[in-house]
Design a protein around this motif. Structure first.
Motif, mmCIF file in Angstrom:
data_model
loop_
_atom_site.group_PDB
_atom_site.id
_atom_site.type_symbol
_atom_site.label_atom_id
_atom_site.label_comp_id
_atom_site.label_asym_id
_atom_site.label_seq_id
_atom_site.Cartn_x
_atom_site.Cartn_y
_atom_site.Cartn_z
ATOM 1 N N TRP A 113 0.580 -1.258 -0.004
ATOM 2 C CA TRP A 113 0.093 0.187 0.009
ATOM 3 C C TRP A 113 0.874 1.341 0.025
ATOM 4 C CZ3 TRP A 113 -4.541 -1.164 -1.566
ATOM 5 C CH2 TRP A 113 -4.904 -2.217 -1.459
ATOM 6 N N GLY A 114 2.099 1.161 0.512
ATOM 7 C CA GLY A 114 3.064 2.304 0.630
ATOM 8 C C GLY A 114 3.404 2.623 -0.951
ATOM 9 N N TYR A 115 3.667 1.633 -1.676
ATOM 10 C CA TYR A 115 4.206 1.765 -3.127
ATOM 11 C C TYR A 115 2.805 2.248 -3.687
ATOM 12 C CZ TYR A 115 5.969 1.068 -7.553
ATOM 13 O OH TYR A 115 6.414 1.151 -9.031
ATOM 14 N N LEU A 116 1.680 1.638 -3.710
ATOM 15 C CA LEU A 116 0.543 2.388 -4.427
ATOM 16 C C LEU A 116 0.524 3.620 -4.204
ATOM 17 C CD1 LEU A 116 -1.634 -0.765 -4.439
ATOM 18 C CD2 LEU A 116 -0.117 0.021 -6.339
ATOM 19 N N ALA A 117 0.449 4.048 -2.859
ATOM 20 C CA ALA A 117 0.360 5.286 -2.518
ATOM 21 C C ALA A 117 1.252 6.373 -3.075
ATOM 22 C CB ALA A 117 0.166 5.664 -1.155
ATOM 23 N N ALA A 118 2.352 5.971 -3.225
ATOM 24 C CA ALA A 118 3.530 6.591 -4.004
ATOM 25 C C ALA A 118 3.368 6.825 -5.198
ATOM 26 C CB ALA A 118 4.975 6.066 -3.585
ATOM 27 N N VAL A 119 2.766 5.890 -5.947
ATOM 28 C CA VAL A 119 2.394 5.882 -7.526
ATOM 29 C C VAL A 119 1.106 6.541 -7.894
ATOM 30 C CG1 VAL A 119 1.844 4.335 -9.517
ATOM 31 C CG2 VAL A 119 3.625 3.681 -7.877
ATOM 32 N N VAL A 120 0.140 6.476 -7.061
ATOM 33 C CA VAL A 120 -1.094 7.058 -7.101
ATOM 34 C C VAL A 120 -1.134 8.392 -6.879
ATOM 35 C CG1 VAL A 120 -3.616 7.241 -6.801
ATOM 36 C CG2 VAL A 120 -2.547 4.976 -6.902
ATOM 37 N N ARG A 121 -0.469 8.725 -5.674
ATOM 38 C CA ARG A 121 -0.456 10.338 -5.434
ATOM 39 C C ARG A 121 -1.740 10.932 -5.362
ATOM 40 N NH1 ARG A 121 4.421 12.425 -9.086
ATOM 41 N NH2 ARG A 121 3.668 10.999 -10.588
ATOM 42 N N ARG A 122 -2.620 10.365 -4.605
ATOM 43 C CA ARG A 122 -3.793 11.159 -4.214
ATOM 44 C C ARG A 122 -3.908 11.014 -2.783
ATOM 45 N NH1 ARG A 122 -3.333 12.040 -9.010
ATOM 46 N NH2 ARG A 122 -4.767 11.635 -10.623
ATOM 47 N N LYS A 123 -4.560 12.223 -2.052
ATOM 48 C CA LYS A 123 -4.634 12.473 -0.717
ATOM 49 C C LYS A 123 -5.579 11.131 -0.349
ATOM 50 C CE LYS A 123 -3.643 17.444 -0.213
ATOM 51 N NZ LYS A 123 -4.079 18.719 0.043
ATOM 52 N N ALA A 127 -4.110 8.298 2.321
ATOM 53 C CA ALA A 127 -5.061 8.100 3.595
ATOM 54 C C ALA A 127 -5.829 6.644 4.001
ATOM 55 C CB ALA A 127 -6.327 9.200 3.874
ATOM 56 N N ALA A 128 -6.104 6.191 2.864
ATOM 57 C CA ALA A 128 -6.668 4.743 2.888
ATOM 58 C C ALA A 128 -5.708 3.749 3.056
ATOM 59 C CB ALA A 128 -7.742 4.510 1.443
ATOM 60 N N ALA A 129 -4.597 4.195 2.422
ATOM 61 C CA ALA A 129 -3.521 3.171 2.474
ATOM 62 C C ALA A 129 -2.904 3.183 3.871
ATOM 63 C CB ALA A 129 -2.424 3.684 1.437
ATOM 64 N N LEU A 130 -2.588 4.334 4.582
ATOM 65 C CA LEU A 130 -2.025 4.196 5.783
ATOM 66 C C LEU A 130 -3.139 3.687 6.827
ATOM 67 C CD1 LEU A 130 -0.791 8.099 5.892
ATOM 68 C CD2 LEU A 130 0.485 5.953 5.995
ATOM 69 N N PHE A 131 -4.406 3.688 6.606
ATOM 70 C CA PHE A 131 -5.514 3.410 7.507
ATOM 71 C C PHE A 131 -5.238 1.766 7.316
ATOM 72 C CE2 PHE A 131 -9.468 1.348 7.578
ATOM 73 C CZ PHE A 131 -9.983 1.388 8.927
ATOM 74 N N LEU A 132 -5.049 1.178 6.134
ATOM 75 C CA LEU A 132 -5.026 -0.314 5.927
ATOM 76 C C LEU A 132 -3.605 -0.712 6.553
ATOM 77 C CD1 LEU A 132 -6.153 -0.712 2.296
ATOM 78 C CD2 LEU A 132 -7.147 -1.689 4.251
#
Length: 302
Positions: A113-123, A127-132
């Motif tokens: 989820w950390g990598y996907l958050a870095a790729v998607v770059r949407r707030k 937030a959803a990635a950090l929650f998971l």
């Protein structure tokens, strides 16, 4: 407060409702879930992003398994005052119960989820990635299956793997194709030499198969992901059905040795990155990319 006291306090919170919630987050950190989400990204959103995630994630779980076996910390299961549940989710390693450090659920979820958050770059996605990541990690304390230090180490390692992976990716794209081929072939074999255990052979095998499959797919198949949701859904259902059939079927057919684990997971890697895209095109679900086409996932996955 000691780690044992922290775990005792967490497991005191157990009740039927929270148990159900924790079981969900436990599944989201299991190997079965990763076998769903990574092919989903590769087949239905972006092959390039899916392949990069494939590599980063598998290297992360390889490191995790290597450390588990090397450090050999015993899990808190059976510790006085700690009530452990969902024990079957911990009995997957070849060195159980001496495989507590670092937490695979924490490190795996942080990497994915950390990598996907870095790729998607949407707030909202971040937030959803950090929650998971937080929920999956805390579920291991709630379940009494990991020490707090296991969780912290897993999260830190996941973050380090992502940082290193992105750093390497930005530089490797400028290398000639023959070097990428060489790296894709040599790295998995090097990993086998370092870690010739069951887990190491599996992860190295799927890395080798996935690397070969992706390089061939880019040049010979060149899958264009369709915009229509029903076609993406059909492709995913077809692809994942064969993936799990290969996983269980080859396991039943092949001898139970680490060499055949390497071969079996290599076949699965080739299926996911090459054979499945080819089948999607042959069945008419997807087409070959035109030379000047812009992928439908361009805006979301860069």
């Amino acid at each position: 407060m000691t780690e044992t006291h922290i775990l005792i306090e967490f497991t005191k919170l157990q009740n039927p409702v929270l148990d159900l919630v924790a079981s969900l987050f436990t599944f989201l950190g299991n190997e079965e879930f990763y076998f769903l989400i990574i092919p989903l990204i590769y087949w239905c959103f972006s092959a390039k992003t899916g392949f990069r995630l494939f590599y980063i994630f598998l290297l992360s779980v390889y490191i995790n398994s290597f450390l588990k076996i090397t450090v050999a910390v015993e899990r808190p299961i059976g510790t006085e005052g700690v009530n452990s549940i969902f024990i079957s989710s911990a009995e997957v390693g070849s060195h159980y119960p001496y495989d507590s450090f670092p937490s695979g659920h924490a490190q795996g979820s942080a990497t994915l989820w950390g990598y996907l958050a870095a790729v998607v770059r949407r707030k909202w996605f971040t937030a959803a990635a950090l929650f998971l990541i937080l929920s999956i990690s805390l579920s291991r304390l709630y379940s009494g299956l990991h020490w707090p230090s296991d969780i912290v180490a897993g999260l830190i390692l996941g973050g380090l793997v992502i940082s290193a992976g992105i750093f390497v990716q930005k530089r490797i794209i400028y290398l000639p194709d023959y070097f990428k081929w060489l790296l894709g072939l040599v790295l998995p074999l090097f990993l086998v030499i370092i870690f010739p255990e069951e887990e190491g052979m599996k992860y190295a095998g799927i890395l080798l198969g996935a690397g070969i499959g992706y390089f061939v797919q880019e040049r010979a198949v060149n899958m264009q992901i369709d915009n229509r949701v029903w076609r993406r859904s059909a492709a995913f259902i077809l692809g994942i059905t064969v993936t799990f059939a290969l996983q269980s079927g080859l396991k039943a057919y092949f001898p139970e040795t680490v060499l055949f684990d390497f071969i079996r997971y290599g076949v699965i890697g080739i299926w996911i990155t090459l054979a499945a895209p080819y089948l999607f095109m042959k069945t008419g679900l997807y087409k070959r990319k035109s030379r000047f086409s812009i992928p439908p996932d361009y805006v979301v996955f860069r």
